[in-house]
Design a protein around this motif. Structure first.
Motif, mmCIF file in Angstrom:
data_model
loop_
_atom_site.group_PDB
_atom_site.id
_atom_site.type_symbol
_atom_site.label_atom_id
_atom_site.label_comp_id
_atom_site.label_asym_id
_atom_site.label_seq_id
_atom_site.Cartn_x
_atom_site.Cartn_y
_atom_site.Cartn_z
ATOM 1 N N GLU A 1 0.650 -0.921 -0.167
ATOM 2 C CA GLU A 1 -0.048 -0.017 0.073
ATOM 3 C C GLU A 1 0.729 1.157 -0.322
ATOM 4 O O GLU A 1 0.640 2.139 -0.543
ATOM 5 N N ALA A 2 1.717 1.404 0.542
ATOM 6 C CA ALA A 2 2.539 2.299 1.080
ATOM 7 C C ALA A 2 3.521 2.575 -0.174
ATOM 8 O O ALA A 2 3.526 3.625 -1.034
ATOM 9 N N VAL A 3 3.775 1.145 -0.613
ATOM 10 C CA VAL A 3 4.809 1.543 -2.192
ATOM 11 C C VAL A 3 3.898 2.373 -3.621
ATOM 12 O O VAL A 3 4.391 2.743 -3.876
ATOM 13 N N HIS A 4 2.541 1.478 -3.440
ATOM 14 C CA HIS A 4 2.436 1.852 -4.440
ATOM 15 C C HIS A 4 1.890 3.616 -4.229
ATOM 16 O O HIS A 4 1.550 4.555 -5.330
ATOM 17 N N GLN B 1 2.145 9.756 -6.030
ATOM 18 C CA GLN B 1 2.296 10.534 -5.729
ATOM 19 C C GLN B 1 3.646 10.829 -6.866
ATOM 20 O O GLN B 1 3.909 12.028 -6.632
ATOM 21 N N GLY B 2 4.546 10.055 -7.134
ATOM 22 C CA GLY B 2 5.496 10.865 -7.630
ATOM 23 C C GLY B 2 6.824 10.259 -7.445
ATOM 24 O O GLY B 2 7.866 11.070 -7.739
ATOM 25 N N ILE B 3 7.147 9.575 -6.126
ATOM 26 C CA ILE B 3 7.959 9.353 -5.110
ATOM 27 C C ILE B 3 9.413 8.749 -5.804
ATOM 28 O O ILE B 3 10.534 9.096 -5.961
ATOM 29 N N ALA B 4 8.326 7.733 -5.383
ATOM 30 C CA ALA B 4 9.428 6.335 -6.478
ATOM 31 C C ALA B 4 8.337 5.169 -7.057
ATOM 32 O O ALA B 4 7.741 4.891 -6.704
ATOM 33 N N ASP B 5 9.300 4.869 -8.002
ATOM 34 C CA ASP B 5 9.105 3.649 -8.218
ATOM 35 C C ASP B 5 9.560 2.554 -7.661
ATOM 36 O O ASP B 5 10.194 2.604 -6.808
ATOM 37 N N ALA B 6 9.083 0.928 -7.982
ATOM 38 C CA ALA B 6 9.258 -0.013 -7.445
ATOM 39 C C ALA B 6 9.649 -1.149 -7.820
ATOM 40 O O ALA B 6 8.389 -2.089 -8.737
ATOM 41 N N ILE B 7 10.374 -2.388 -7.344
ATOM 42 C CA ILE B 7 10.392 -3.307 -7.784
ATOM 43 C C ILE B 7 10.338 -4.461 -6.509
ATOM 44 O O ILE B 7 10.910 -4.428 -5.212
ATOM 45 N N MET C 1 16.974 2.641 -3.039
ATOM 46 C CA MET C 1 17.005 2.361 -1.960
ATOM 47 C C MET C 1 16.487 0.936 -2.257
ATOM 48 O O MET C 1 16.288 0.342 -2.892
ATOM 49 N N TYR C 2 16.752 0.795 -0.655
ATOM 50 C CA TYR C 2 15.966 -1.041 -0.019
ATOM 51 C C TYR C 2 15.090 -0.333 0.962
ATOM 52 O O TYR C 2 15.276 -0.345 1.890
ATOM 53 N N MET C 3 14.166 -1.468 0.883
ATOM 54 C CA MET C 3 13.139 -1.566 1.226
ATOM 55 C C MET C 3 12.819 -3.065 2.318
ATOM 56 O O MET C 3 12.392 -4.410 1.303
ATOM 57 N N LYS D 1 4.982 4.988 6.414
ATOM 58 C CA LYS D 1 5.711 4.606 5.331
ATOM 59 C C LYS D 1 6.463 5.337 4.242
ATOM 60 O O LYS D 1 6.817 4.934 3.786
ATOM 61 N N VAL D 2 4.944 6.085 4.170
ATOM 62 C CA VAL D 2 5.190 6.398 2.373
ATOM 63 C C VAL D 2 6.787 7.733 3.207
ATOM 64 O O VAL D 2 7.111 7.614 1.674
#
Lengths: 306, 306
Positions: free
Chosen positions: A32-35, A40-46, A94-96, A288-289
């Motif tokens: 949810e936070a990653v999405h 919001q244009g903060i970051a993409d995710a893998i 970044m690593y989460m 988290k965001v």
């Protein structure tokens, strides 16, 4: 200079797009936070983890899993290794942490081959926007290093000052905190605070102004500082970094802020090659965001340095 | 059960009139608080100190000095000795610090002849009403005992539980706090917290329920406690007493509450024959009045016991 999370997120959007690599991504709260960060244009995710589970959880949250690169790796240890390698190799910024225990996650961070070691000790910084306080507060260490020695504290300051610089705070004010604002030989933490101040004056700790020992009121409340006649000090209610004596003092103040004051906050692990996002189950969605945004700002500053 | 300072003050008014004896009373802030306490029906005062100065300061504050019994004793040490003897002899019910240094004041408290020793160690309790938290919080020790041993902590709990009982909290919940809510042999404070819990279960610490180690969120936030699955614990967001690992952790949380949350607070020194009011220059007017009210409630309970 960034003074709120709104400003922090605006700043992130002006930077080049960042990508977060998530270890064991089959975690609803993390997804949810990653999405939200993506929207919001903060970051993409893998997303690295059990693809089937990731897709099912995403759909349950009305998130389209096809918007993401997913790497299928159901084994937790392998998933973390794969995810951290993406940041080690510069594919992600970044690593989460996802749905694995902190111990396993940290093992991947410290992996000698594919991990994010820099040779410096790791420390945690919690950044707070507090109603009624003008500057952002950088609390350290409230979650990771338990009983820092004087040497550890030097590293903690260096790690944290780098985060301040990334937020545009050029010469942050660092307050080594204690119950009192004067040196008392019966309280070792006050002696260490004075020693850190001396090291800063002698140019052994740079990029910041250190002034301790300080009580919390003089550190964060200009009125209290003036009332106590602390105006001759280098810090008088305008501290940026709050350096705690140990993890108990730090964590108790951290939770006091979260549970009794009006705050926005986010936190990352520092001292690593890239910023590490290690939020906990009990952190709110917004925390988290905010943490992803904070990590993105720090990642941008690190890119500039390399 | 008292859950706010308004209730505390209402309760004081139902008790027999109490009198506070003030050492070196030529202090504007102290006189203002003492006078407000008198006007609100909380307590009368006997002012010991330099009569000329007391009268001048009172007039400057539009207080009629003739409303008070004044004992002229310009010497600080003698004034404290005279003032503490009034409480020692039962002429007054509470003892309050005026314009003398804490060291000199404590010397009078501990005086073997006319002081307030009970043979037990002294400790400090700061009582907080915090917006959003149902129960009053009794923070200890945030100002007096620096590095309490396990034995000291037993005494601190006993001293503080007596104050809770005076406030009508029959079986207060005592949370020995730490950064974590599980025992970690590498964190001695968590081991001691578990030991205090065991001593309570074995009947060696009575009149309360002890449950530690606890993190601050589980201690004061029922939602956080439920979220963390802490519902099986004896304390789940409903702690009355917050027992701190040491003075640094305690004082930093205390100042965090005062300077970032919406609170009412008051504090006294306990473990003495009568309650001792040792407010500091930086305490607000209301905190000083609240402290007198708190002392009066405790004095009433002590009278019932004697």
């Amino acid at each position: 200079m960034i003074t709120s999370f709104d400003e922090l997120i605006s700043h992130v959007k002006e930077c080049g797009k960042k990508t977060v690599s998530v270890a064991v991504a089959e975690d609803g709260a993390v997804l949810e936070a990653v999405h939200a960060a993506r929207e919001q244009g903060i970051a993409d995710a893998i997303l690295v983890g059990d693809e089937e589970k990731i897709r099912a959880i995403a759909k349950g949250l009305n998130i389209d899993p096809d918007e993401y690169r997913i790497i299928n790796e159901p084994d937790h240890t392998q998933a973390a290794r794969t995810a951290v390698k993406l940041t080690h190799d510069g594919v992600a910024d970044m690593y989460m942490k996802g749905l694995l225990d902190t111990k396993g996650f940290l093992k991947s961070v410290l992996d000698k081959e594919v991990g994010l070691r820099t040779g410096k000790p790791l420390s945690h910084v919690a950044v707070f926007e507090v109603e009624g306080i003008r500057q952002l507060l950088f609390l350290t260490d409230v979650a990771f290093m338990t009983y820092p020695t004087l040497e550890d504290k030097v590293h903690i300051i260096e790690n944290t000052v780098a985060v301040c610089h990334a937020c545009g705070i050029e010469n942050p004010k660092v307050a080594p905190l204690a119950a009192v604002e004067v040196v008392n030989p019966k309280m070792p933490v006050t002696v260490e605070a004075a020693e850190l101040t001396r090291m800063n004056e002698e140019g052994k700790i740079t990029g910041c102004v250190v002034d301790g020992p300080l009580s919390l009121d003089i550190a964060i409340d200009p009125e209290a500082a003036a009332h106590k006649g602390a105006t001759g000090r280098k810090i008088a209610g305008d501290a940026d970094v709050l350096l705690f004596p140990d993890i108990h003092a730090g964590n108790l103040v951290y939770k006091c802020l979260v549970h009794t004051a009006k705050v926005e906050n986010g936190c990352i692990l520092t001292g690593t090659k890239v910023p590490v996002i290690l939020t906990s189950r009990s952190d709110s969605f917004q925390t988290k965001v905010n943490s992803i945004a904070l990590a993105a700002v720090v990642a941008e500053a690190m890119k500039d340095q390399n």
